[in-house]
Design a protein around this motif. Structure first.
Motif, PDB file in Angstrom:
ATOM      1  N   ALA A 118       0.860  -1.188   0.000  1.00  0.00           N
ATOM      2  CA  ALA A 118       0.000   0.000   0.000  1.00  0.00           C
ATOM      3  C   ALA A 118       0.889   1.229   0.000  1.00  0.00           C
ATOM      4  N   ARG A 119       0.372   2.278  -0.553  1.00  0.00           N
ATOM      5  CA  ARG A 119       1.097   3.554  -0.499  1.00  0.00           C
ATOM      6  C   ARG A 119       0.775   4.238   0.822  1.00  0.00           C
ATOM      7  N   ASN A 120       1.806   4.860   1.393  1.00  0.00           N
ATOM      8  CA  ASN A 120       1.589   5.680   2.579  1.00  0.00           C
ATOM      9  C   ASN A 120       2.424   6.943   2.442  1.00  0.00           C
ATOM     10  N   GLU A 121       2.431   7.759   3.467  1.00  0.00           N
ATOM     11  CA  GLU A 121       3.143   9.047   3.389  1.00  0.00           C
ATOM     12  C   GLU A 121       4.650   8.892   3.190  1.00  0.00           C
ATOM     13  N   ARG A 122       5.212   7.731   3.524  1.00  0.00           N
ATOM     14  CA  ARG A 122       6.655   7.498   3.361  1.00  0.00           C
ATOM     15  C   ARG A 122       6.991   6.690   2.107  1.00  0.00           C
ATOM     16  N   GLY A 123       6.006   6.360   1.295  1.00  0.00           N
ATOM     17  CA  GLY A 123       6.258   5.571   0.084  1.00  0.00           C
ATOM     18  C   GLY A 123       5.384   4.331   0.061  1.00  0.00           C
ATOM     19  N   LEU A 124       6.031   3.159   0.031  1.00  0.00           N
ATOM     20  CA  LEU A 124       5.302   1.897   0.016  1.00  0.00           C
ATOM     21  C   LEU A 124       5.440   1.185   1.348  1.00  0.00           C
ATOM     22  N   ALA A 125       4.383   0.532   1.736  1.00  0.00           N
ATOM     23  CA  ALA A 125       4.396  -0.296   2.938  1.00  0.00           C
ATOM     24  C   ALA A 125       3.959  -1.697   2.529  1.00  0.00           C
ATOM     25  N   ALA A 126       4.492  -2.711   3.199  1.00  0.00           N
ATOM     26  CA  ALA A 126       4.131  -4.099   2.912  1.00  0.00           C
ATOM     27  C   ALA A 126       3.474  -4.706   4.147  1.00  0.00           C
ATOM     28  N   HIS A 127       2.638  -5.707   3.900  1.00  0.00           N
ATOM     29  CA  HIS A 127       1.958  -6.388   4.994  1.00  0.00           C
ATOM     30  C   HIS A 127       1.685  -7.827   4.586  1.00  0.00           C
ATOM     31  N   ALA A 128       1.711  -8.738   5.552  1.00  0.00           N
ATOM     32  CA  ALA A 128       1.417 -10.152   5.307  1.00  0.00           C
ATOM     33  C   ALA A 128       0.271 -10.583   6.217  1.00  0.00           C
ATOM     34  N   TRP A 129      -0.605 -11.440   5.672  1.00  0.00           N
ATOM     35  CA  TRP A 129      -1.720 -11.952   6.456  1.00  0.00           C
ATOM     36  C   TRP A 129      -2.058 -13.367   6.006  1.00  0.00           C
ATOM     37  N   VAL A 130      -2.798 -14.075   6.846  1.00  0.00           N
ATOM     38  CA  VAL A 130      -3.173 -15.462   6.562  1.00  0.00           C
ATOM     39  C   VAL A 130      -4.683 -15.599   6.616  1.00  0.00           C
ATOM     40  N   MET A 131      -5.209 -16.269   5.582  1.00  0.00           N
ATOM     41  CA  MET A 131      -6.643 -16.542   5.508  1.00  0.00           C
ATOM     42  C   MET A 131      -6.874 -18.042   5.491  1.00  0.00           C
ATOM     43  N   CYS A 132      -7.949 -18.450   6.120  1.00  0.00           N
ATOM     44  CA  CYS A 132      -8.344 -19.856   6.156  1.00  0.00           C
ATOM     45  C   CYS A 132      -9.860 -19.890   5.988  1.00  0.00           C
ATOM     46  N   ASP A 133     -10.342 -20.611   4.993  1.00  0.00           N
ATOM     47  CA  ASP A 133     -11.772 -20.701   4.711  1.00  0.00           C
ATOM     48  C   ASP A 133     -12.421 -19.325   4.545  1.00  0.00           C
ATOM     49  N   GLY A 134     -11.717 -18.418   3.876  1.00  0.00           N
ATOM     50  CA  GLY A 134     -12.259 -17.093   3.601  1.00  0.00           C
ATOM     51  C   GLY A 134     -12.215 -16.110   4.755  1.00  0.00           C
ATOM     52  N   VAL A 135     -11.646 -16.515   5.877  1.00  0.00           N
ATOM     53  CA  VAL A 135     -11.555 -15.651   7.056  1.00  0.00           C
ATOM     54  C   VAL A 135     -10.087 -15.305   7.316  1.00  0.00           C
ATOM     55  N   THR A 136      -9.807 -14.022   7.492  1.00  0.00           N
ATOM     56  CA  THR A 136      -8.449 -13.608   7.814  1.00  0.00           C
ATOM     57  C   THR A 136      -8.208 -13.874   9.294  1.00  0.00           C
ATOM     58  N   LEU A 137      -7.244 -14.757   9.570  1.00  0.00           N
ATOM     59  CA  LEU A 137      -6.981 -15.174  10.949  1.00  0.00           C
ATOM     60  C   LEU A 137      -5.827 -14.415  11.591  1.00  0.00           C
ATOM     61  N   VAL A 138      -4.802 -14.093  10.824  1.00  0.00           N
ATOM     62  CA  VAL A 138      -3.631 -13.394  11.346  1.00  0.00           C
ATOM     63  C   VAL A 138      -3.322 -12.232  10.411  1.00  0.00           C
ATOM     64  N   GLY A 139      -3.164 -11.032  10.976  1.00  0.00           N
ATOM     65  CA  GLY A 139      -2.828  -9.859  10.180  1.00  0.00           C
ATOM     66  C   GLY A 139      -4.014  -9.175   9.532  1.00  0.00           C
ATOM     67  N   GLY A 140      -5.200  -9.604   9.848  1.00  0.00           N
ATOM     68  CA  GLY A 140      -6.400  -9.074   9.199  1.00  0.00           C
ATOM     69  C   GLY A 140      -6.744  -7.650   9.546  1.00  0.00           C
ATOM     70  N   GLU A 141      -6.384  -7.226  10.753  1.00  0.00           N
ATOM     71  CA  GLU A 141      -6.762  -5.888  11.202  1.00  0.00           C
ATOM     72  C   GLU A 141      -6.143  -4.790  10.340  1.00  0.00           C
ATOM     73  N   GLU A 142      -5.013  -5.067   9.664  1.00  0.00           N
ATOM     74  CA  GLU A 142      -4.377  -4.056   8.833  1.00  0.00           C
ATOM     75  C   GLU A 142      -4.455  -4.365   7.343  1.00  0.00           C
ATOM     76  N   SER A 143      -4.996  -5.500   6.940  1.00  0.00           N
ATOM     77  CA  SER A 143      -4.896  -5.941   5.546  1.00  0.00           C
ATOM     78  C   SER A 143      -5.812  -5.207   4.575  1.00  0.00           C
ATOM     79  N   ALA A 144      -6.823  -4.510   5.054  1.00  0.00           N
ATOM     80  CA  ALA A 144      -7.842  -3.923   4.180  1.00  0.00           C
ATOM     81  C   ALA A 144      -7.275  -2.952   3.142  1.00  0.00           C
ATOM     82  N   GLY A 145      -6.313  -2.143   3.475  1.00  0.00           N
ATOM     83  CA  GLY A 145      -5.803  -1.138   2.545  1.00  0.00           C
ATOM     84  C   GLY A 145      -4.675  -1.613   1.650  1.00  0.00           C
TER      85      GLY A 145
END
Length: 150
Positions: A99-126
């Motif tokens: 995602a783009r942010n004020e400092r450039g690019l930011a990266a994020h990793a998350w895990v989904m299982c059966d269509g549900v984000t289990l780890v890292g979901g709180e920040e994955s939307a953007g």
């Protein structure tokens, strides 16, 4: 106020064991990422048992252990979660996005299982997914890239 040790000891024995397993996996992934390329490390994920524990419980253990281990990144948490979920027979997908942010690019990793984000979901939307790795050994490919959504 309960101390972290008292809170840990108050957990049922099976949760204490799961939390310790998550903690040792997180430490192992953090160390391995220093010497092994991430693609090689994630290929070591394999399913071994049919649903030994609920996916939500495994995710809880990884999130809890990650909070207690200073310096744990979202990638370390996601790799550890995928490894533990796959070992207990859960098909899951680890996604890395940017995602783009004020400092450039930011990266994020998350895990989904059966269509549900289990780890890292709180920040994955953007974040726009760049790459996704499945733990499904029957459909294993070296790495799949996510197609441009534009």
């Amino acid at each position: 106020m309960m101390t972290p040790l008292a809170a840990f000891l108050a957990l049922p024995r099976c949760d204490r064991r799961l939390l310790l397993r998550a903690l040792t996996t997180l430490v192992g992934v953090r160390l391995a990422l220093r010497i092994v390329p991430v693609d090689r490390l994630r290929r070591r994920v394999c399913r071994t048992r049919p649903y030994a524990r609920p996916a939500e419980r495994i995710a809880w253990a990884v999130r809890t252990a990650s909070r207690g281990l200073p310096g744990t990144t979202c990638l370390v948490s996601a790799l550890a979660a995928q490894r533990l979920l796959a070992r207990d027979g859960h098909d899951c997908q680890l996604t890395i996005g940017v995602a783009r942010n004020e400092r450039g690019l930011a990266a994020h990793a998350w895990v989904m299982c059966d269509g549900v984000t289990l780890v890292g979901g709180e920040e994955s939307a953007g974040y726009t997914p760049l790459i996704a790795w499945s733990s499904d050994v029957s459909a294993r490919q070296p790495a799949s890239t996510v197609r441009d959504r534009s």
